[in-house]
Design a protein around this motif. Structure first.
Motif, mmCIF file in Angstrom:
data_model
loop_
_atom_site.group_PDB
_atom_site.id
_atom_site.type_symbol
_atom_site.label_atom_id
_atom_site.label_comp_id
_atom_site.label_asym_id
_atom_site.label_seq_id
_atom_site.Cartn_x
_atom_site.Cartn_y
_atom_site.Cartn_z
ATOM 1 N N VAL A 109 0.856 -1.184 0.000
ATOM 2 C CA VAL A 109 0.000 0.000 0.000
ATOM 3 C C VAL A 109 0.894 1.236 0.000
ATOM 4 C CG1 VAL A 109 -1.848 1.239 1.184
ATOM 5 C CG2 VAL A 109 -1.742 -1.263 1.320
ATOM 6 N N GLN A 110 0.787 2.030 -1.058
ATOM 7 C CA GLN A 110 1.544 3.273 -1.148
ATOM 8 C C GLN A 110 0.739 4.416 -0.516
ATOM 9 O OE1 GLN A 110 4.544 3.229 -2.150
ATOM 10 N NE2 GLN A 110 4.751 1.490 -3.535
ATOM 11 N N PRO A 111 1.415 5.491 -0.100
ATOM 12 C CA PRO A 111 0.672 6.645 0.405
ATOM 13 C C PRO A 111 -0.386 7.106 -0.601
ATOM 14 C CG PRO A 111 3.021 6.916 0.820
ATOM 15 C CD PRO A 111 2.880 5.695 -0.042
ATOM 16 N N HIS A 112 -1.572 7.401 -0.109
ATOM 17 C CA HIS A 112 -2.727 7.892 -0.871
ATOM 18 C C HIS A 112 -3.429 6.801 -1.674
ATOM 19 C CE1 HIS A 112 -0.968 11.624 0.362
ATOM 20 N NE2 HIS A 112 0.038 11.519 -0.478
ATOM 21 N N ASP A 113 -2.994 5.548 -1.548
ATOM 22 C CA ASP A 113 -3.710 4.452 -2.194
ATOM 23 C C ASP A 113 -5.068 4.236 -1.536
ATOM 24 O OD1 ASP A 113 -1.916 3.747 -4.142
ATOM 25 O OD2 ASP A 113 -1.152 1.960 -3.135
ATOM 26 N N VAL A 114 -6.023 3.778 -2.331
ATOM 27 C CA VAL A 114 -7.304 3.286 -1.819
ATOM 28 C C VAL A 114 -7.430 1.851 -2.317
ATOM 29 C CG1 VAL A 114 -9.811 3.564 -1.808
ATOM 30 C CG2 VAL A 114 -8.323 5.591 -1.857
ATOM 31 N N ILE A 115 -7.189 0.903 -1.424
ATOM 32 C CA ILE A 115 -7.196 -0.516 -1.776
ATOM 33 C C ILE A 115 -8.529 -1.117 -1.344
ATOM 34 C CG2 ILE A 115 -6.034 -2.731 -1.537
ATOM 35 C CD1 ILE A 115 -4.224 -0.611 -2.736
ATOM 36 N N CYS A 116 -9.292 -1.616 -2.294
ATOM 37 C CA CYS A 116 -10.572 -2.261 -1.996
ATOM 38 C C CYS A 116 -10.404 -3.775 -2.016
ATOM 39 C CB CYS A 116 -11.637 -1.840 -3.001
ATOM 40 S SG CYS A 116 -12.300 -0.189 -2.710
ATOM 41 N N LEU A 117 -10.801 -4.400 -0.925
ATOM 42 C CA LEU A 117 -10.802 -5.858 -0.821
ATOM 43 C C LEU A 117 -12.203 -6.350 -1.132
ATOM 44 C CD1 LEU A 117 -8.954 -6.160 2.633
ATOM 45 C CD2 LEU A 117 -7.915 -6.012 0.344
ATOM 46 N N ILE A 118 -12.329 -7.184 -2.155
ATOM 47 C CA ILE A 118 -13.626 -7.745 -2.513
ATOM 48 C C ILE A 118 -13.544 -9.260 -2.445
ATOM 49 C CG2 ILE A 118 -14.166 -5.753 -3.973
ATOM 50 C CD1 ILE A 118 -13.702 -7.593 -6.428
#
Length: 248
Positions: free
Chosen positions: A27-36
């Motif tokens: 996860v990089q700064p400002h990432d939005v990681i969605c787990l589905i």
């Protein structure tokens, strides 16, 4: 760019049941990681491991350049920099919304009450809850409580925000008001990892989508790639069930 969060070969089991198996994530700064993924695929457990609410069996979690999966790490200190919002709100029922929002800044971060209340009231106003600051959670709707839980997490100015199916317990008409806050924080640059069943939101807001299946990240990539051209048959099967047209 130095990663804010790195997960390497994480494994978690409950007895003989393996819940997370060789999970790696950057996860990089400002990432939005969605787990589905389907219920039971490991999304919530992964978030709880990231916040050190669950011990891991194997693997390494590094946050802001520091290994936090080391058992000698002070978990409370780590959590002071990571905000987490749960499906069930978890607001303290005996406290007002304002006191819920100022408790951690005052008790954990040593912020003066007047300063903590000023920030909390500013955020409550920003998200349409200024009139509810003195209410208790049971005097508010589910959507209002979940928005208050988000404000509480933001009051500590977290470096990372973890969101666990925060719309799953809401009536459909309340989902949008909660997601609008998440969208606003994403647009403001907040780094987030969230488990969600809201596919349209993931498609619009995520920088990367991870599809979990039986405790493994089976596929990861940009939303356009995952939703329009998934590589894995299992991903395609999942999307056919949850999206009209199977994500096409």
């Amino acid at each position: 760019m130095t990663a804010l969060l790195e997960v390497s070969s994480l494994r978690k089991s409950y007895g003989d049941r393996v819940v997370l198996d060789d999970v790696s994530l950057t996860v990089q700064p400002h990432d939005v990681i969605c787990l589905i993924g389907s219920s039971g695929s490991g999304k919530s457990t992964l978030l709880r491991c990231l916040n050190l609410l669950e011990d891991i069996d194997d693997g390494v979690i590094t946050f802001d350049g520091r290994e936090i999966s080391d058992p000698r790490v002070d978990a409370r200190e780590v959590r002071s920099r990571i905000g987490m919002v749960f499906q069930a709100y978890n607001l303290f029922p005996h406290l007002s919304v304002l006191d819920n929002c100022t408790l951690a800044p005052r008790k954990v971060h040593g912020v003066r009450r007047t300063d903590a209340e000023a920030r909390a009231l500013s955020l409550l106003e920003k998200f349409g809850l200024a009139d509810h600051a003195r209410k208790h959670p049971d005097q508010m709707s589910g959507g209002q409580q979940q928005r208050a839980a988000l404000v509480r997490a933001l009051c500590t100015s977290p470096t990372l925000l973890l969101l666990d199916e925060i719309t799953a317990a809401l009536d459909p008409e309340l989902v949008g008001e909660v997601l609008s806050i998440v969208r606003a924080e994403a647009e403001a640059g907040m780094t987030m990892v969230l488990a969600t069943h809201e596919m349209a939101f993931a498609r619009d807001v995520a920088t990367s989508v991870c599809f979990l299946d039986e405790g493994r990240i089976l596929e990861q990539g940009p939303p356009a790639e995952i939703f329009s051209n998934p590589r894995e048959a299992r991903t395609r099967e999942f999307l056919r069930r949850v999206l009209p047209g199977g994500g096409e």
